[in-house]
Design a protein around this motif. Structure first.
Motif, short mmCIF file in Angstrom:
data_model
loop_
_atom_site.label_atom_id
_atom_site.label_comp_id
_atom_site.label_asym_id
_atom_site.label_seq_id
_atom_site.Cartn_x
_atom_site.Cartn_y
_atom_site.Cartn_z
N ARG A 7 -74.75 -30.52 -41.05
CA ARG A 7 -73.32 -30.64 -41.35
C ARG A 7 -72.59 -30.88 -40.05
NH1 ARG A 7 -68.41 -28.10 -42.15
NH2 ARG A 7 -68.68 -26.08 -41.24
N ALA A 8 -71.66 -31.81 -40.06
CA ALA A 8 -70.88 -32.11 -38.87
C ALA A 8 -69.73 -31.13 -38.74
CB ALA A 8 -70.34 -33.54 -38.94
N ASP A 10 -86.90 -36.25 -36.51
CA ASP A 10 -85.59 -36.85 -36.70
C ASP A 10 -85.70 -37.86 -37.85
OD1 ASP A 10 -82.95 -37.39 -36.31
OD2 ASP A 10 -83.14 -37.86 -34.19
N ASP A 11 -84.62 -38.59 -38.11
CA ASP A 11 -84.59 -39.52 -39.23
C ASP A 11 -85.75 -40.51 -39.22
OD1 ASP A 11 -82.33 -38.32 -40.15
OD2 ASP A 11 -80.98 -39.92 -39.56
N GLY A 56 -89.96 -35.81 -41.22
CA GLY A 56 -88.85 -35.24 -40.46
C GLY A 56 -87.66 -35.10 -41.38
N PRO A 57 -86.72 -34.26 -41.02
CA PRO A 57 -85.56 -34.06 -41.89
C PRO A 57 -84.66 -35.29 -41.90
CG PRO A 57 -85.24 -32.93 -39.81
CD PRO A 57 -86.64 -33.48 -39.79
N PHE A 58 -84.11 -35.59 -43.03
CA PHE A 58 -83.14 -36.67 -43.15
C PHE A 58 -81.81 -36.05 -42.79
CE2 PHE A 58 -81.59 -40.32 -46.03
CZ PHE A 58 -81.67 -41.20 -44.98
N ARG A 59 -81.39 -36.21 -41.54
CA ARG A 59 -80.24 -35.49 -40.99
C ARG A 59 -78.98 -35.63 -41.84
NH1 ARG A 59 -82.37 -32.05 -37.68
NH2 ARG A 59 -83.65 -32.96 -36.08
N MET A 60 -78.85 -36.76 -42.51
CA MET A 60 -77.66 -36.97 -43.34
C MET A 60 -77.51 -35.85 -44.37
SD MET A 60 -76.86 -40.42 -45.34
CE MET A 60 -76.72 -40.30 -47.08
#
Length: 161
Positions: free
Chosen positions: A60-61, A45-46, A52-56
């Motif tokens: 996509r929301a 996670d962030d 880890g992947p930078f979720r931002m």
């Protein structure tokens, strides 16, 4: 024009081959980094960035999911809101949002924001309470509908001085 003699030409530095131990150490380091990247990409996670992947940037929301906007307000005795976010207390929004878990665990920290506001705005209104409010803005196909809901995430009553 004089010609150069063999002694005037500098020889190329000799290439030193990597030892077997050096190759193994480099391969082991690459394997560890690749394993961390793979594990971080699958389970991370962030907080594990850069492994880890930078979720931002990696997700996509849903365009119909409400957007949450967090703000801090001071409340006067007349129940009027005074904005404490946006640099009013010397804290940027991202810095503040990063501290939300601490504020929920220890609401008395909101008193420090009220103190900072009082120092920066000595003639400002007297605050009786500080609240962290999250506004959930409804979306339809990624566009705001105009509907929203405000939830008070945490609240702290200030001592009367």
């Amino acid at each position: 024009m004089p010609l150069q003699t063999v002694t005037d030409v500098q020889a190329e530095p000799e290439v030193v081959p990597l030892t077997a131990t050096g190759r193994r150490a480099r391969l082991a380091a690459v394997a560890v980094v690749l394993a961390l990247l793979l594990a971080g990409s699958v389970w991370g996670d962030d907080s594990e960035f850069p492994f880890g992947p930078f979720r931002m940037y990696s997700t996509r929301a849903d365009p119909d999911t409400p957007v949450v906007s967090t703000r801090v307000v001071g409340v006067t005795a007349a129940e009027e809101e005074v904005r404490l976010s946006g640099g009013e207390v010397g804290l940027r929004r991202a810095e503040f949002e990063g501290q939300l878990p601490r504020l929920v665990d220890d609401p008395s920290l909101l008193g420090l924001l009220a103190d900072s506001y009082g120092s920066r705005h000595p003639g400002g209104p007297e605050l009786v309470r500080v609240e962290v409010v999250q506004r959930h803005i409804e979306l339809a196909d990624g566009e705001p509908t105009g509907a929203y809901r405000d939830d008070v995430l945490v609240s702290y009553e200030l001592d009367a001085s």
